[in-house]
Write an enzyme that holds these catalytic residues in place. Sequence first.
Site, PDB file in Angstrom:
ATOM      1  CB  THR A 297      -0.918   0.010   1.235  1.00  0.00           C
ATOM      2  OG1 THR A 297      -1.686  -1.190   1.256  1.00  0.00           O
ATOM      3  CG2 THR A 297      -1.869   1.199   1.173  1.00  0.00           C
TER       4      THR A 297
ATOM      5  CE  LYS B 225      -5.026  -2.008   1.987  1.00  0.00           C
ATOM      6  NZ  LYS B 225      -3.659  -2.515   1.856  1.00  0.00           N
TER       7      LYS B 225
ATOM      8  CE  LYS C 217       1.626   2.917   4.900  1.00  0.00           C
ATOM      9  NZ  LYS C 217       1.152   1.940   3.872  1.00  0.00           N
TER      10      LYS C 217
END
Length: 350
Positions: free
Chosen positions: A30, A105, A173
């Site tokens: 990711t 995502k 994050k």
Amino acid sequence: PEILDGVTGSGKTFFLEQPPGKKTIIDCATLTPQRMQEMSCAVKSAGGLFLEAPVSGSKVPALQGSLIFLTAGDESVFNAVTPQLEAMGKANFFLGEIGAGTKMKLVVNMVMGTMLASTAEGAALAEASALSQDQLVDILKKGVMGCPLVTLKGPNIVSRTYDTHFPLKHAQKDLRFALALGDEVGQSLPICSVANECFVRAKPVHGDSDFSAVYEAMMSQAAPVPQVHLTAASSESSLVNVVGFLGLGIMGYGMAGCLLKNGYTVVVWNRSSSKCQALSDEFGEKCIVASSVTEVLAKCKVTFSMMSTLEASEAVFPEILDGVTGSGKTFFLEQPPGKKTIIDCATLTP
């Protein structure tokens, strides 16, 4: 760089004969859409094939082979590697051009992070109200909120045990990346912004714990971080250490940096978000990126303004007044007590 060496064949072959045809690289991390696009271009330029394939799922789904692959790029590459994806996951989605997989995502993880923060906050309210957290989790599981997130993470919150399946620092994050994506496409994300603050608050102590440890940000025992949820009960001494800064041009960037170097928490806003992100990357959690002028004033008693031009100052000043009067958005945060102080450092007209 080593991947590119392998694609071009310039790296070590370890005495094994190279299989025929182009190399195919499938990146499941990711990252950001921009980073995926950069890697795709580099691999293709080196003569290889590239598929973006971030996954939805954590440690247990990875062990069980029940991940969800969110792919993008060349559909023929997706079709060619589908058997391998099916060996590791329960579903595969092809979403279009490179970058789309990562964007999806980030959307998925944003929804997951905000849901978990809300669940943790509900558990904290239940405990503060002398209600059983076990019963709360059971009620949620049996009602419309029943879902794997509550089933799996609810007991962690109740027991305050956070064996790591998805590290909290990675969840934060992803929320940060989602906020950046929102800025890029012009979509306001106020709920994500507040959830991100909760994860930021928990991260110094629980960054490597499971992301259900965001619950610790809701508890009075958690280490206080002045930039999060400032309330009328905050002490005057803590408030003076939280400063707002509007405008990160040639001068403003350095001035805000000096405040950060001297121990202040600085809430920053700039017309172009890239300057804010650069300062945040340089100084970390003490630099909080706000999505608007009124959000800065909602969080800070003292705010510096350093607009680069008269036109910019005139454009921003009505929002400053909204923040002073409290008529602007407060982003679910209570105003610090007392009058607002605005310090304008720009060179304007008398």
